[in-house]
Design an enzyme around this catalytic site. Structure first.
Site, mmCIF file in Angstrom:
data_model
loop_
_atom_site.group_PDB
_atom_site.id
_atom_site.type_symbol
_atom_site.label_atom_id
_atom_site.label_comp_id
_atom_site.label_asym_id
_atom_site.label_seq_id
_atom_site.Cartn_x
_atom_site.Cartn_y
_atom_site.Cartn_z
ATOM 1 N N TYR A 167 0.822 -1.217 0.000
ATOM 2 C CA TYR A 167 0.000 0.000 0.000
ATOM 3 C C TYR A 167 0.855 1.266 0.000
ATOM 4 O O TYR A 167 0.723 2.129 -0.862
ATOM 5 C CB TYR A 167 -0.919 -0.006 1.225
ATOM 6 C CG TYR A 167 -1.771 1.229 1.381
ATOM 7 C CD1 TYR A 167 -2.928 1.398 0.622
ATOM 8 C CD2 TYR A 167 -1.444 2.224 2.314
ATOM 9 C CE1 TYR A 167 -3.725 2.527 0.773
ATOM 10 C CE2 TYR A 167 -2.233 3.349 2.466
ATOM 11 C CZ TYR A 167 -3.370 3.498 1.698
ATOM 12 O OH TYR A 167 -4.151 4.615 1.855
ATOM 13 N N LYS A 171 1.472 5.008 -2.474
ATOM 14 C CA LYS A 171 1.209 6.356 -1.960
ATOM 15 C C LYS A 171 2.464 7.222 -2.024
ATOM 16 O O LYS A 171 2.387 8.420 -2.305
ATOM 17 C CB LYS A 171 0.677 6.268 -0.523
ATOM 18 C CG LYS A 171 -0.684 5.594 -0.404
ATOM 19 C CD LYS A 171 -1.754 6.322 -1.199
ATOM 20 C CE LYS A 171 -3.137 5.738 -0.981
ATOM 21 N NZ LYS A 171 -4.193 6.451 -1.720
#
Length: 285
Positions: A167, A171
């Protein structure tokens, strides 16, 4: 800092990805209530239909165009098809603002990842926003439209920890993309903004907790989190105040200040730098 709001949604075509639920839907509702034309995009047609019913109840006048479009945005072809379809009611003109709210997380230990889940992680954090930005910027530049492109990153775009190996990299990548585009898009008068929220209590958060390692949940205990409505307000403030980057809370602001990169700071950064000087490193044992 004291300039007030510089952008008014009324009459603007706002394109919101991830608009069927959570932060995207909350943002779409705010925009509709302020008189904007709103297009929402997501994969689940049933959720989109339910979302539009809520948006219709919030419309301010009969002239507002409120539509939904079901597409997967993790491919360039899907992102292009979605944007082209959404622009048809406006004579093919590019949206005034692109709000990239789509994204999801599946926390896990790195050694438990597979090539498929690892790729999916990047698709659902980076490509789902990057492809839309690419398609939209090409359209805006071709039409000489002075639009805005807004990314939604995370506190985990400034630092990472156990559990977020599929994840956080996406980002971080969004942060790098936004910094590069902020410079490049001055050539086309396209504004770029990026919002860094902490934990948002959305349906997606409930899903990610199903796979989240216990140690990750333990570390996050001190994160008070925010509601989708609070996140939506933060995104809107970022755009209305003409800020390139905006953090949702004090802790995220500390990390932003301490790892500022090429982004502009503000007058409080010297104080934040002092406060973040002795940030405690997470134990590895």
């Amino acid at each position: 800092m004291f300039g007030g709001n510089k952008w008014v949604p009324k009459g603007q075509h706002c394109y919101v990805t991830g608009g069927s639920q959570g932060t995207g839907l909350s943002l779409a509702l705010i925009l509709v209530k302020q008189g904007a034309h709103v297009s929402i995009v997501a994969r689940d047609a049933n959720k989109l239909k339910q979302a539009v019913e809520k948006l219709e109840q919030a419309r301010q006048n009969s002239d507002q165009i409120i539509r939904w479009y079901s597409h997967s945005l993790s491919t360039y072809e899907g992102a292009a098809a979605a944007l082209e379809e959404a622009c048809k009611p406006f004579g093919g003109r590019a949206p005034d603002v692109i709000f990239n709210c789509a994204g999801s997380s599946r926390p896990a230990y790195f050694i438990e990842e597979t090539p498929e889940t690892f790729k999916t992680g990047m698709d659902n954090t980076y490509w789902v926003q990057a492809y839309t930005a690419l398609v939209a910027s090409k359209m805006m530049a071709r039409q000489k439209a002075k639009g805005k492109i807004v990314f939604v990153a995370s506190t985990l775009a400034y630092f990472s920890m156990v559990g977020y190996t599929s994840y956080s990299p996406g980002k971080f990548a969004l942060r790098g993309l936004a910094e590069a585009l902020r410079s490049e898009f001055q050539l086309y008068e396209i504004a770029v903004h990026i919002y860094y929220p902490c934990t948002i209590y959305t349906p997606g958060y409930i899903e990610e907790n199903k796979t989240k390692p216990r140690i990750t949940a333990k570390i996050e205990e001190s994160d008070s989190g925010i509601t989708p409505e609070q996140a939506a307000e933060g995104i809107l403030q970022c755009v209305q105040r003409g800020k390139f980057q905006h953090a949702s809370d004090w802790i995220t602001s500390l990390f932003r200040s301490a790892t500022r990169g090429a982004g502009p700071g503000d007058v409080l950064d010297p104080l934040r730098n002092l406060a973040s000087w002795n940030v405690i490193e997470l134990p590895v044992k």
